[in-house]
Each structure stands twice: as structure tokens, then as C-alpha cells.
Scaffold this active site. Structure first.
Site, PDB file in Angstrom:
ATOM      1  N   SER A  73       0.903  -1.116   0.068  1.00  0.00           N
ATOM      2  CA  SER A  73       0.032   0.063   0.006  1.00  0.00           C
ATOM      3  C   SER A  73       0.879   1.333   0.104  1.00  0.00           C
ATOM      4  CB  SER A  73      -0.840   0.072   1.145  1.00  0.00           C
ATOM      5  OG  SER A  73      -2.087   0.860   1.041  1.00  0.00           O
ATOM      6  N   HIS A 113      -5.987  -6.092  -2.937  1.00  0.00           N
ATOM      7  CA  HIS A 113      -4.819  -5.407  -2.248  1.00  0.00           C
ATOM      8  C   HIS A 113      -3.974  -6.370  -1.438  1.00  0.00           C
ATOM      9  CE1 HIS A 113      -3.646  -1.387  -1.211  1.00  0.00           C
ATOM     10  NE2 HIS A 113      -3.725  -1.250  -0.220  1.00  0.00           N
ATOM     11  N   ASP A 130      -7.900  -4.767  -7.497  1.00  0.00           N
ATOM     12  CA  ASP A 130      -7.519  -3.705  -6.358  1.00  0.00           C
ATOM     13  C   ASP A 130      -7.883  -2.441  -6.802  1.00  0.00           C
ATOM     14  OD1 ASP A 130      -6.363  -2.278  -4.183  1.00  0.00           O
ATOM     15  OD2 ASP A 130      -4.515  -2.799  -4.713  1.00  0.00           O
TER      16      ASP A 130
END
Length: 527
Positions: free
Chosen positions: A218, A496, A471
Site C-alpha cells: 500500500s 490489495h 484492487d
């Protein structure tokens, strides 16, 4: 508007009045001579009447003890979930004395930064793997599980994890006021990382000669790629999982990918949400319709349709539910998926209309709570500058000053309406941090970040840019190879950071192939 708390004000006022009556009688509140001067009797009688009136009002005052559900900005801060492990053998918690401001030599302030280390599987001559924590507290489970751990066991690597400044227990300043948050940005965090690596290499000669590979997911996936970009002399490779490296204030593509995910796993899901949204908009056009919304959504107090952001806040509940399902979607080789489960629950919810089914799916039929869409009240929660376990204020600061990432409804290719506009988010910046944090300043920060790091085209080698094809964040990621040693690895049907976790028998072939490619790259970098 109801306060949502028991009506406790009256007990706080009544002792004061009782004391005032006693004072006017010329005695203490308890005991004393009960005979007042005659000229005071008129005021005494008035106070007694006032006291009786207050008692009557307290008895009749409405109370609302229900839990108040407010729109939050938590859905912008969906932290990387740490792996589940049964043992943390050999992991040590340590503290590193870090510089507060790496770019001001006159500022000598320092603070203690949390890190974890493990040499449990280290073999002399092995590499060093460092897991970068991002916008969340560090979890030592990354040194006991997950794919970096698996590769470390395979290669005999020494392992570290470094917590990001201003998150978790790494608190450089007395509070999180805007004046102190100016030390929270990606460039300072990257310098933290470089200082930490240099110190560890110096103190441990066997590690100084080793190859270093960083891992992150991330926002920390961004940091992993940018660390290799800025410090190729001390970092030999990086696995950047689901990193939205392109800063962008208005990010409508996020909900477009959420919609694509819904459509992929349940062809009727998008139309069910769109129908509910259309019904919601129609009800807003009449007083009777608004009354129906008040009842259907279980609002704490009547909706004021003139408050655009309050109305938008109701939309955010549905957006949060389905975007969360898409971002954390888990797909197994037996065909099950999180998004499909959510869609099935929506379509099977009770109700005579699409909107009623959506409201019941979201839990608005819970008699123990009520919904308060008040925008200002929602923002007020993040005004506190005291340290707490909720780090949303810190992440919102980074969105306001560097990245944007505001997941708006400014696209026709999604079913959630059009009320979550860019100002809904950028207005928050000025409220939380000061009037100078305008929408223009957000755009300036975004521009600077892309100039500094190169957006989707960083001039970097030895970075694996990994993204899940479903994602929502992949829309801002690297989707084409930068060069031979920095490929874009797109995992079809995945979401993700799925590649950061240990392999499972339920993994689909696309995920297995992606991990094999990552393993090949890491082996090349450390050879």
C-alpha cells in the site's frame, strides 16, 4: 438536534440553584439559621419557582441513549492487515534514536523509533530483508509470517521491520498539532529508513556487506519503491506491493474498479445498488420522501437536505461497505470471494424496495443505534491532537499535504450517485489543520510528490511493482514494465497486497505465479 447522550445537564444545574437559594436565605447549603430576612422572600420565591420548572423540564426532556453512527474517513485508511501467526520466536523489539528533521541541521531534536528484528533464520552471508511499515502501527507478525518471512527462511536472511514516524508507538512530538505534523511526510520517512539502514550496517559488519531488500504494501509499497530510487547504494532491491505511486487529488477511478469487482463476481450487484441510489435521490425531492429516509435509515434527527455534505455522508456508508469488500477481496480456487458474499447478502436482505434492502444490509435496522450524518460532527472527531491508537488524523494530513487519493463519485461508471465530490474531502483539510490548507494546496502537494518521485514512471531499477487486477488502488500503480529489472506484475482477480501473504492451498494460479516471479527477482537481486 439530539445530543445522543442521557439528559445529564439538569443534575449539574440543580445543585447550583439549591446553593443559590440557600445563599439568598443567608445560610449554608446544609444547616444554619432557617429564618431569612423578609426583603429576600420575593427573590427566594422566584428561585423556588425556577427550580420547580427545571425539575419539570428534566423529567420531560427527551433522551437518546442509542449509539450514534456517523460517516467517518476510516474508509480512506484501510490498513495493511498483518498475517496471522502462532509463534513469534526470536523476534526482538528495539528502539532507534532518530533525527526529527533530516533537512534542518540546526534542529538537533531526536526521538525513539520502534523497530523489530529477528536473526532466527539468519545464516552467515545471507541477505537482509526489511519490512517497511506505512500508515499503521508496526506488527512483528511480519517477521513470523507472510511471504517476506517465507523468502527469509529460504535464503537465510536477517529480518527487520521499521515503524513509520507518527504511527503506532513512534511518536516524535508531544502531540499531533499541525505545527508538529509538518514533520510527517514521505521524504522524512525515507530519510528515517536510510539512517536506520546505515546505522545497522555500521554496527553489524556482517550485515553491512549483505544485500538488502525492502518490502512494503500500500503506501509502504510506495516507500519501498522510492527507497530503492533514492538510496540504490544501500538498498539492492524492493518489492512494492499495491503501491499507488501516482499522487492524485481527485480519484474517481477507485470506485470504478470497485464497480468492476462487483460486476465480476455478481452481475446483478451493481444494478441493485444503482436502483437503491436512484430511489434515494427521488425520495430527497419531497418532504414525505425525506421523512421516509429519516425512518428507513434510523436517523438520530431529521435530515436537513440543504446540508449537501450531510446527505453525501449517507452515501458514504454504502461506498465504505462495498469498497472495503473490494479492497480486501479474497478469492479462492474453489470460487468463493468476499465481494460475491457481500452482493449475495445485499440481494437477500429483507425489504420491499432496493433502498430498504440496502439500508437493512448496512445495518440501519438496528434499534440500538441511530445514524447521524452530520459532516461537522464527523470531522470534529479528528480535531483532537492528543496521541491515541486512532491514527486517521495523521493519514488525513498526508492526503492533504502530499497525495490526495480522494475517492470521489465523479464518474458515471459507478452506482453510488454523485454526491461524494472533491470539496467534500478538501474542505476537511482546512477544518482540521488550518485555513491555509486549501484545495489549491492539496493540488500543489500532489504535483510536488509526482515531480519528486516520478509518478508511474520512476527512474528506478530492481523494483517489483505488484498489483491486484481488481484492487481499487491499482489504478494509480505501475501497470507497465519500467525496465527488465523493474517489471509490473498484475495479478488477475486479486486485490490489495495479496502477494505479501504466505501461500495457501486455496490460492488461485495467478497468485501462485506472481509469487514465483517475485521470488525469482529477489534471488537475482541478492545473488
Amino acid at each position: 438536534m439530539l445530543s445522543g447522550r442521557p439528559n445529564s445537564d439538569c443534575p449539574l444545574v440543580m445543585p447550583h440553584l439549591q446553593g443559590e437559594v440557600a445563599g439568598d436565605l443567608g445560610v449554608e447549603a446544609v444547616g444554619g439559621d432557617p429564618s431569612p430576612p423578609s426583603y429576600m422572600m420575593g427573590r427566594v420565591l422566584l428561585l423556588v419557582v425556577a427550580l420547580a420548572t427545571l425539575l419539570a423540564l428534566c423529567a420531560a426532556a427527551p433522551t437518546d441513549n442509542r449509539q450514534r453512527r456517523r460517516p467517518t474517513f476510516d474508509w480512506m485508511l484501510r490498513k495493511l492487515r498483518p498475517p496471522q501467526v502462532t509463534s513469534r520466536a526470536g523476534i526482538e523489539q528495539q528502539w532507534f534514536e532518530q533525527v526529527l528533521d533530516h533537512f534542518d541541521s540546526t534542529n538537533t531534536a531526536t526521538w525513539n523509533q520502534l523497530y523489530y528484528r529477528s536473526g532466527e533464520y539468519y545464516r552467515p552471508g545471507g541477505p537482509v530483508f526489511l519490512f517497511i511499515s506505512g500508515e499503521s502501527e508496526a506488527s512483528d507478525t511480519w517477521l513470523a509470517g507472510g511471504y517476506m518471512f517465507d523468502l527469509a527462511v529460504q535464503h537465510g536472511a536477517y529480518m527487520y521491520e521499521l515503524e513509520h514516524r507518527f504511527y503506532g508507538s513512534s511518536r516524535p512530538t508531544p502531540d499531533t498539532s499541525a505545527a508538529n505534523l509538518r514533520y510527517l511526510n514521505s521524504t522524512q520517512a525515507l530519510e528515517d529508513l536510510a539512517s536506520f539502514i546505515r546505522q545497522q550496517r555500521q554496527e553489524n559488519p556482517q550485515l553491512g556487506a549483505a544485500k538488502w531488500v525492502v518490502f512494503g504494501g500500500s503506501y509502504a509499497g510506495n516507500l519501498a519503491a522510492w527507497a530503492r530510487l533514492r538510496y540504490p547504494d544501500i538498498i539492492d532491491g524492493a518489492v512494492a506491493s499495491s503501491g499507488p505511486v501516482l499522487a492524485q487529488a481527485n480519484f474517481p477511478e477507485y470506485l470504478e474498479v470497485v464497480t468492476e469487482s462487483m460486476q465480476t463476481f455478481d452481475s446483478e450487484c451493481v444494478s441493485a445498488v444503482a436502483e437503491a441510489t436512484q430511489e434515494f435521490e427521488q425520495l430527497l425531492q419531497s418532504d414525505g420522501g425525506v421523512s421516509a429516509i429519516n425512518e428507513l435509515f434510523g436517523l438520530c434527527s431529521p435530515l436537513d437536505v440543504s446540508q449537501e455534505y450531510d446527505v453525501a455522508g449517507l452515501s458514504s456508508f454504502a461506498i465504505s461497505a462495498f469498497s472495503g469488500a473490494a479492497q480486501y477481496n479474497s478469492v479462492s480456487r474453489i470460487g468463493s470471494s468476499t465481494v460475491e458474499q457481500y452482493c449475495e447478502e445485499l440481494r437477500s436482505a429483507s425489504g420491499n424496495s432496493a433502498l430498504e434492502r440496502l439500508a437493512n444490509f448496512l445495518g440501519f435496522d438496528d434499534a440500538g443505534s441511530c445514524v447521524d450524518p452530520d459532516y461537522e460532527a464527523s470531522i470534529e472527531y479528528y480535531l483532537s491532537t492528543e496521541w491515541s491508537s486512532d491514527i486517521t488524523r495523521q493519514w488525513l494530513w498526508q492526503t492533504c499535504t502530499e497525495f490526495g487519493y480522494y475517492q470521489t463519485t465523479d464518474s458515471a461508471n459507478q452506482p453510488f450517485g454523485n454526491r461524494m465530490t472533491l470539496p467534500y474531502f478538501t474542505d476537511m483539510c482546512a477544518i482540521l489543520y488550518g485555513s491555509e490548507y486549501t484545495a489549491e494546496r492539496v493540488e500543489e502537494g500532489v504535483k510536488n510528490a509526482n515531480l519528486l518521485y516520478g509518478g508511474r514512471n520512476p527512474d528506478v531499477t530492481n523494483v517489483a511493482f505488484v498489483n491486484g487486477g481488481l484492487d481499487p488502488w491499482h489504478a494509480l500503480g505501475v501497470l507497465e514494465d519500467i525496465n527488465e529489472s523493474s517489471p509490473a506484475i498484475i495479478i488477475e482477480y486479486q486485490s490489495h497486497c495479496s502477494d505479501l501473504y504466505s501461500p495457501s492451498l486455496l490460492d488461485i494460479p495467478q497468485l501462485t505465479a506472481a509469487r514465483e516471479r517475485i521470488a525469482q527477482l529477489v534471488a537475482q537481486w541478492i545473488s
